[in-house]
Design a protein around this motif. Structure first.
Motif, PDB file in Angstrom:
ATOM      1  N   CYS A 116       0.241   2.038 -13.473  1.00  0.00           N
ATOM      2  CA  CYS A 116      -0.891   2.339 -12.204  1.00  0.00           C
ATOM      3  C   CYS A 116       0.124   3.247 -11.497  1.00  0.00           C
ATOM      4  CB  CYS A 116      -1.382   1.303 -11.399  1.00  0.00           C
ATOM      5  SG  CYS A 116      -2.069   1.742  -9.777  1.00  0.00           S
ATOM      6  N   SER A 118      -0.352   4.250  -8.182  1.00  0.00           N
ATOM      7  CA  SER A 118      -0.325   3.521  -6.808  1.00  0.00           C
ATOM      8  C   SER A 118       0.565   2.573  -6.629  1.00  0.00           C
ATOM      9  CB  SER A 118      -1.879   3.159  -6.484  1.00  0.00           C
ATOM     10  OG  SER A 118      -2.606   4.368  -6.687  1.00  0.00           O
ATOM     11  N   CYS A 119       0.811   1.520  -7.715  1.00  0.00           N
ATOM     12  CA  CYS A 119       1.535   0.395  -7.472  1.00  0.00           C
ATOM     13  C   CYS A 119       2.687   0.190  -8.472  1.00  0.00           C
ATOM     14  CB  CYS A 119       0.572  -0.786  -7.435  1.00  0.00           C
ATOM     15  SG  CYS A 119       0.080  -1.236  -8.880  1.00  0.00           S
ATOM     16  N   PHE A 123      -1.483  -1.491 -16.191  1.00  0.00           N
ATOM     17  CA  PHE A 123      -2.825  -1.805 -16.289  1.00  0.00           C
ATOM     18  C   PHE A 123      -3.387  -1.603 -17.903  1.00  0.00           C
ATOM     19  CE2 PHE A 123      -5.085   2.538 -16.376  1.00  0.00           C
ATOM     20  CZ  PHE A 123      -4.343   3.029 -15.612  1.00  0.00           C
ATOM     21  N   ASP A 157      -4.066   7.077 -13.191  1.00  0.00           N
ATOM     22  CA  ASP A 157      -5.073   6.598 -12.566  1.00  0.00           C
ATOM     23  C   ASP A 157      -6.411   6.473 -13.745  1.00  0.00           C
ATOM     24  OD1 ASP A 157      -7.471   6.767 -10.412  1.00  0.00           O
ATOM     25  OD2 ASP A 157      -7.300   8.659 -11.563  1.00  0.00           O
ATOM     26  N   HIS A 186      -6.965  -3.898 -14.085  1.00  0.00           N
ATOM     27  CA  HIS A 186      -5.699  -3.865 -13.145  1.00  0.00           C
ATOM     28  C   HIS A 186      -5.605  -5.384 -12.794  1.00  0.00           C
ATOM     29  CE1 HIS A 186      -3.149  -3.117  -9.925  1.00  0.00           C
ATOM     30  NE2 HIS A 186      -3.127  -1.602 -10.086  1.00  0.00           N
ATOM     31  N   GLN A 188      -4.873  -8.031 -10.245  1.00  0.00           N
ATOM     32  CA  GLN A 188      -4.948  -8.288  -8.741  1.00  0.00           C
ATOM     33  C   GLN A 188      -4.185  -9.453  -8.178  1.00  0.00           C
ATOM     34  OE1 GLN A 188      -8.911  -8.521  -7.074  1.00  0.00           O
ATOM     35  NE2 GLN A 188      -8.102  -7.723  -4.966  1.00  0.00           N
ATOM     36  N   CYS A 250     -10.964   3.950  -4.795  1.00  0.00           N
ATOM     37  CA  CYS A 250      -9.496   3.569  -5.019  1.00  0.00           C
ATOM     38  C   CYS A 250      -9.413   2.251  -5.725  1.00  0.00           C
ATOM     39  CB  CYS A 250      -8.728   3.634  -3.468  1.00  0.00           C
ATOM     40  SG  CYS A 250      -9.161   2.276  -2.542  1.00  0.00           S
ATOM     41  N   CYS A 252      -7.058   0.650  -7.215  1.00  0.00           N
ATOM     42  CA  CYS A 252      -5.846  -0.233  -7.289  1.00  0.00           C
ATOM     43  C   CYS A 252      -5.721  -1.172  -5.946  1.00  0.00           C
ATOM     44  CB  CYS A 252      -4.432   0.721  -7.187  1.00  0.00           C
ATOM     45  SG  CYS A 252      -3.017  -0.236  -6.771  1.00  0.00           S
ATOM     46  N   SER A 254      -3.455  -2.715  -4.520  1.00  0.00           N
ATOM     47  CA  SER A 254      -2.284  -2.611  -3.553  1.00  0.00           C
ATOM     48  C   SER A 254      -2.685  -1.688  -2.377  1.00  0.00           C
ATOM     49  CB  SER A 254      -0.924  -2.099  -4.134  1.00  0.00           C
ATOM     50  OG  SER A 254      -1.048  -0.612  -4.681  1.00  0.00           O
ATOM     51  N   ARG A 255      -3.839  -0.588  -2.620  1.00  0.00           N
ATOM     52  CA  ARG A 255      -4.262   0.354  -1.599  1.00  0.00           C
ATOM     53  C   ARG A 255      -5.009  -0.229  -0.682  1.00  0.00           C
ATOM     54  NH1 ARG A 255      -3.730   5.748  -2.128  1.00  0.00           N
ATOM     55  NH2 ARG A 255      -2.764   6.625  -3.993  1.00  0.00           N
ATOM     56  N   THR A 293       3.380   5.211  -3.143  1.00  0.00           N
ATOM     57  CA  THR A 293       3.655   4.474  -4.022  1.00  0.00           C
ATOM     58  C   THR A 293       4.832   3.576  -3.980  1.00  0.00           C
ATOM     59  OG1 THR A 293       2.536   5.696  -5.540  1.00  0.00           O
ATOM     60  CG2 THR A 293       4.037   4.192  -6.575  1.00  0.00           C
TER      61      THR A 293
END
Ligand SMILES: Nc1nc2c(ncn2[C@@H]2O[C@H](COP(=O)(O)OP(=O)(O)OP(=O)(O)O)[C@@H](O)[C@H]2O)c(=O)[nH]1
Ligand SMILES: [Zn+2]
Length: 465
Positions: A116, A118-119, A123, A157, A186, A188, A250, A252, A254-255, A293
């Motif tokens: 991912c 973003s984090c 995934f 993504d 993904h 969590q 979004c 992810c 973490s966002r 990120t």
């Protein structure tokens, strides 16, 4: 589909990171060494001793894992596809489409893993690919999977991944059209706060995305109907409305995680270290999707800082001592076996800095007149030892020892876990899981007691996750 232009495809082919011309093995390459150094900064930021036995090789392992997981930056689609285009005729006289001139081909259920963007967590992707051959030629089936993997092995993504696979196959095979559907999962990972507030924490975020080129460009085209019907036939129930609805802005976690409030602003040195990791992987840390990120990764990593956790455990353990009903009680020598099954846990593998997660089952003897341990206390103990850099055997032992210290002796603990480091990389054993057992006191000498406890453990196939 925006990613479909020829320029984009060529850029993917030509701009990959060059293979190391000095012939160095991956672990000696300067990019790997730089990542390993950055990982040391992260471990130190967590308050860990980087010379501790279990962590000594971690920086290099993490560096290798990250580079292997993003090796797609170095791979060239042209080389994969070109040698595997085979002539195949269409229909002779009849009207219709078949063979190398128009017969739809689908490869289903390709398991992929991606990182991912973003984090930086891996995934999971279930990938479905279809294409309509043209020009009296077909492509080797394995190449569809290999090309998909080139783009999965990058920071991604879901939608971009689908578009890039579609685009690359379209330009590589030159068919009448390509369709790609990805079902993405993904993890969590809860932050400490949400773990104690929300016992129904959902472990996964899902996204279904699709991309189409040529005859698949129009989502209403009949050929999409054929494609989706062939997926349904295999128990994959997608329809066009569902595909549209499930695309998330979004995805992810973490966002939208609240861990910033709990943990405070991220440590600057650690953020800089993660930024340097992105560069060493061949990415541009200034690419707009990657800008936040490093901070998100550091915030997430700080969940595993021990002092932070001890405070939380104390609060919860003191506040909730009320006894709960037990799942099972079995008479034995004027004592009872109490069991607490399926306590969820989340942990972080200290070898690869990747999650492992699953359930813990605890059994213990205590005298009939003694108040059994509450579920919330046991759950707190599990989270306490989970939220660290761990190995599963140690986690199992620590939980057993702690429960034993509260009750005095006869304790059995089973931990069932999935290790991301075994699934998403390295040996890539999809679906594998690991069980560990710790037996203390009477459980270590009495096979009947062990059997009695073990038979209560539910089969995950009959309803668990
Ligand atoms: N015993 C134990 N091993 C673990 C755990 N988590 C990860 N591992 C293993 O740690 C080992 C590290 O092995 P290395 O050979 O040093 O590292 P590696 O090259 O990344 O290993 P591969 O995963 O096989 O690619 C691997 O075998 C992992 O499967 C755990 O909780 N317990
Ligand atoms: Zn993410």
């Amino acid at each position: 589909m925006s990613a479909l232009d020829e320029g984009h495809f060529n850029a993917e082919l030509e701009n990959g990171v060059k293979l190391n011309c000095l012939g160095l093995g991956i672990q000696d390459q300067p990019e790997t060494v730089a990542i390993a150094d950055a990982v040391k900064v992260l471990l130190q930021g967590l308050g860990e001793d980087i010379n501790r036995e279990g962590l000594k090789k971690t920086p290099l392992r993490v560096a290798k894992a990250l580079r292997e997981g993003t090796k797609g930056y170095k791979q060239r689609v042209k080389e994969i596809v070109q040698g595997a285009l085979f002539p195949e005729v269409g229909l002779d006289d009849a009207v219709g489409q078949a063979g190398g001139a128009g017969g739809l081909v689908i490869v289903r259920d390709l398991d992929l893993f991606s990182y991912c963007e973003s984090c930086l967590l891996p995934f999971q992707v279930k990938c479905q690919i279809g294409y309509v051959p043209s020009g009296q030629r077909v492509v080797g089936l394995s190449k569809l999977s290999r090309v998909a993997d080139v783009f999965a092995k990058r920071l991604q993504d879901p939608q971009r991944l689908a578009d890039e696979i579609c685009s690359a196959l379209h330009h590589g095979i030159m068919p009448a059209g390509v369709a790609v559907v990805l079902q993405c999962l993904h993890i969590q990972f809860p932050n400490i706060e949400s773990l104690f507030l929300d016992s129904n924490h959902q472990g996964w975020v899902k996204a279904v995305v699709h991309s189409g080129s040529g005859v698949f460009e129009n989502e209403l085209a009949d050929v999409w109907g054929d494609f989706l019907s062939l997926l349904k036939f295999r128990g994959i129930n997608l329809d066009k409305t569902q595909m549209k609805d499930s695309v998330q802005q979004c995805w992810c976690p973490s966002r939208y995680s609240s861990s910033a409030k709990v943990i405070g602003p991220p440590n600057r040195g650690m953020v800089t270290a993660v930024t340097s990791i992105l560069s060493s992987l061949g990415e541009d840390p200034l690419r707009k999707e990657l800008v936040g990120t490093p901070s998100r990764f550091v915030k997430w990593l700080m969940n595993f800082q021990s002092p932070n956790l001890e405070m939380k455990l104390n609060g919860v353990a003191c506040g909730r001592m009320d006894p709960l009903k037990q799942n099972g009680q079995v008479s034995h020598n004027k004592q009872q076996i109490y069991t607490e099954l399926c306590l969820s846990f989340w942990s972080q593998c200290e070898h690869h800095l990747l999650p492992f997660y699953g359930v813990v089952h605890i059994g213990y003897y205590c005298a009939e007149e003694t108040t059994p341990l509450s579920k919330s206390l046991l759950q707190s103990i599990v989270h306490f030892y989970g939220f660290k850099l761990q190995v599963q055997e140690r986690l199992t032992r620590q939980i057993a020892e702690t429960v034993s210290s509260l009750l005095g002796g006869d304790v059995m603990v089973v931990v069932e876990a999935k290790h991301t480091c075994m699934i998403s990389r390295g040996i890539e054993k999809y679906g594998s899981s690991t069980a560990t057992i710790a037996v203390l006191g009477r459980f270590s000498t009495d096979p009947a007691a062990r059997a009695m406890f073990l038979k209560n453990i539910p089969n995950p196939a009959s309803g668990g996750s």
